[in-house]
Design an enzyme around this catalytic site. Structure first.
Site, PDB file in Angstrom:
ATOM      1  N   GLY A   7      13.855 -72.079  49.920  1.00 16.75           N
ATOM      2  CA  GLY A   7      13.459 -72.034  48.520  1.00 16.75           C
ATOM      3  C   GLY A   7      11.998 -72.381  48.373  1.00 16.75           C
ATOM      4  O   GLY A   7      11.551 -73.422  48.873  1.00 16.75           O
ATOM      5  N   GLY A   9      10.267 -72.412  45.278  1.00 12.45           N
ATOM      6  CA  GLY A   9       9.904 -72.702  43.902  1.00 12.45           C
ATOM      7  C   GLY A   9       9.001 -73.928  43.879  1.00 12.45           C
ATOM      8  O   GLY A   9       8.409 -74.299  44.898  1.00 12.45           O
ATOM      9  N   GLY A  12      10.331 -76.663  46.372  1.00 17.73           N
ATOM     10  CA  GLY A  12      10.230 -76.191  47.745  1.00 17.73           C
ATOM     11  C   GLY A  12       8.805 -76.229  48.254  1.00 17.73           C
ATOM     12  O   GLY A  12       8.532 -76.702  49.369  1.00 17.73           O
ATOM     13  N   LYS A 179      20.673 -89.498  37.506  1.00 19.26           N
ATOM     14  CA  LYS A 179      19.780 -88.365  37.236  1.00 19.26           C
ATOM     15  C   LYS A 179      20.437 -87.373  36.281  1.00 19.26           C
ATOM     16  O   LYS A 179      19.765 -86.798  35.406  1.00 19.26           O
ATOM     17  CB  LYS A 179      19.416 -87.679  38.560  1.00 19.26           C
ATOM     18  N   ASN A 183      18.887 -85.846  32.826  1.00 18.97           N
ATOM     19  CA  ASN A 183      18.731 -84.402  32.647  1.00 18.97           C
ATOM     20  C   ASN A 183      19.531 -83.886  31.459  1.00 18.97           C
ATOM     21  O   ASN A 183      19.063 -83.028  30.703  1.00 18.97           O
ATOM     22  CB  ASN A 183      19.180 -83.662  33.914  1.00 18.97           C
ATOM     23  N   ASN A 187      16.686 -82.502  29.018  1.00 22.16           N
ATOM     24  CA  ASN A 187      16.408 -81.088  29.275  1.00 22.16           C
ATOM     25  C   ASN A 187      16.853 -80.131  28.169  1.00 22.16           C
ATOM     26  O   ASN A 187      16.055 -79.302  27.714  1.00 22.16           O
ATOM     27  CB  ASN A 187      17.018 -80.669  30.612  1.00 22.16           C
ATOM     28  N   ASN A 197       8.438 -83.784  26.966  1.00 16.74           N
ATOM     29  CA  ASN A 197       9.390 -84.896  27.055  1.00 16.74           C
ATOM     30  C   ASN A 197       9.060 -86.023  26.086  1.00 16.74           C
ATOM     31  O   ASN A 197       9.942 -86.603  25.459  1.00 16.74           O
ATOM     32  CB  ASN A 197       9.426 -85.436  28.483  1.00 16.74           C
ATOM     33  N   SER A 246      12.256 -78.950  33.322  1.00 21.00           N
ATOM     34  CA  SER A 246      12.529 -77.772  34.141  1.00 21.00           C
ATOM     35  C   SER A 246      13.318 -76.728  33.360  1.00 21.00           C
ATOM     36  O   SER A 246      13.121 -75.522  33.543  1.00 21.00           O
ATOM     37  CB  SER A 246      13.297 -78.174  35.407  1.00 21.00           C
TER      38      SER A 246
END
Length: 299
Positions: A7, A9, A12, A179, A183, A187, A197, A246
């Site tokens: 990955g 992104g 990664g 976490k 999120n 999110n 945020n 994200s």
């Protein structure tokens, strides 16, 4: 020791940029075109006013055979099924999965006879192009054993650069749960409102919506120390005030989000417990609707 990263992104690229300072690192990309650009330009890491370039070998994911000592799987949760099929037919001995949410845990149960760890990443990262990543929020990577042995994980954590630490946790479920709660609260609201945020705690109406959503999340998860979790959410909003979540970035880019791994997991929990979760369900449908809307506009 060789490290493979599946990955390319934002995470990664971030992991490849840092881990390549300590290990021979190979990154595997979704497309041959991205692999070619990384091989030509290296991975460019931007942090504050500094910019560094590191030569990292890149190949398309179809070339991955699992011959590295450690493989970091940094794809989105909705790409995991294909990756797991490759993992089960590979020689890969040790794998670290760093997806958001907790929906991927059921998928990982399909992996047999491998040493597996899961991670929770607290860094902020933004991919600017195929080979450039901006490190816009320093943090740590939490990691815990999911199955098999963990000697390799402790070795990895001991050798990573000091400014990119991996902290070993004892209980993977508690680690990911913390976490997930962050999120699930931040999110979807930032994605629907299209705000950073920090706006969730600076705007009193958004703050009330955040607190109300957390109450429903805590009820579904049957949290004991609710106040501590809520204060942690507020702290994350404050410490990442200028960051865009994200999920918001995925919607803006016309990509699928990880809402199934985050809110979908909570809805499954609510159904199991025969609990109502109207706010969570409403946000889930809104995000799925936005996914469809944003992606259709690209065609």
């Amino acid at each position: 020791m060789k490290v493979g990263i599946i990955g390319a992104g934002s995470l990664g690229l971030l992991f490849a940029a840092y881990l390549s300072r300590a290990f021979e690192t190979i990154i595997y990309t979704r497309t041959p075109a991205q692999a070619e650009q990384i091989n030509q330009n290296g991975i460019v890491l931007k942090k504050g006013d500094t910019e560094t370039s590191t030569n990292v070998q890149a190949f398309p994911i179809s070339d991955w055979k699992g011959t590295e000592t450690v493989t970091v799987v940094a794809v989105k949760q909705y790409h995991l099924q294909t990756i797991i099929e490759k993992v089960n037919s590979s020689a890969a001995p040790n794998l670290l999965f760093i997806q958001n949410g907790m929906g991927h845990l059921k998928l990982l149960e399909a992996i047999k006879e491998k040493n597996i760890a899961v991670g929770s990443v607290e860094h902020g990262a933004l991919r600017e192009n195929a080979y450039t990543v901006y490190h816009n929020g320093e943090g740590i990577t939490n990691a815990a054993r999911f199955q098999g042995t963990a000697d390799w994980l402790h070795f990895l954590a001991a050798k990573v650069p000091n400014d990119f630490p991996i902290v070993i946790r004892e209980n993977y479920f508690d680690m990911l749960l913390k976490k997930l709660i962050v999120n699930a609260a931040i999110n979807p609201l930032t994605a629907i409102l299209r705000v950073k945020n920090g706006d969730l705690i600076e705007n009193p109406y958004y703050l009330q919506a955040l607190n109300n959503l957390f109450e429903e999340i805590s009820d579904v998860l049957r949290l004991d120390d609710k106040e501590a979790y809520l204060q942690h959410i507020h702290y994350v909003c404050q410490s990442t005030a200028e960051n865009r979540s994200s999920m918001l970035k995925d919607l803006e880019a016309g990509r699928m989000t990880e809402v199934d791994a985050i809110l979908g997991f909570l809805l499954d929990e609510a159904e199991t417990l025969h609990k109502k979760a109207a706010q969570i369900q409403g946000l889930y449908f809104l995000i799925k609707g936005k996914e469809q809307e944003e992606r259709s506009e690209q065609f």
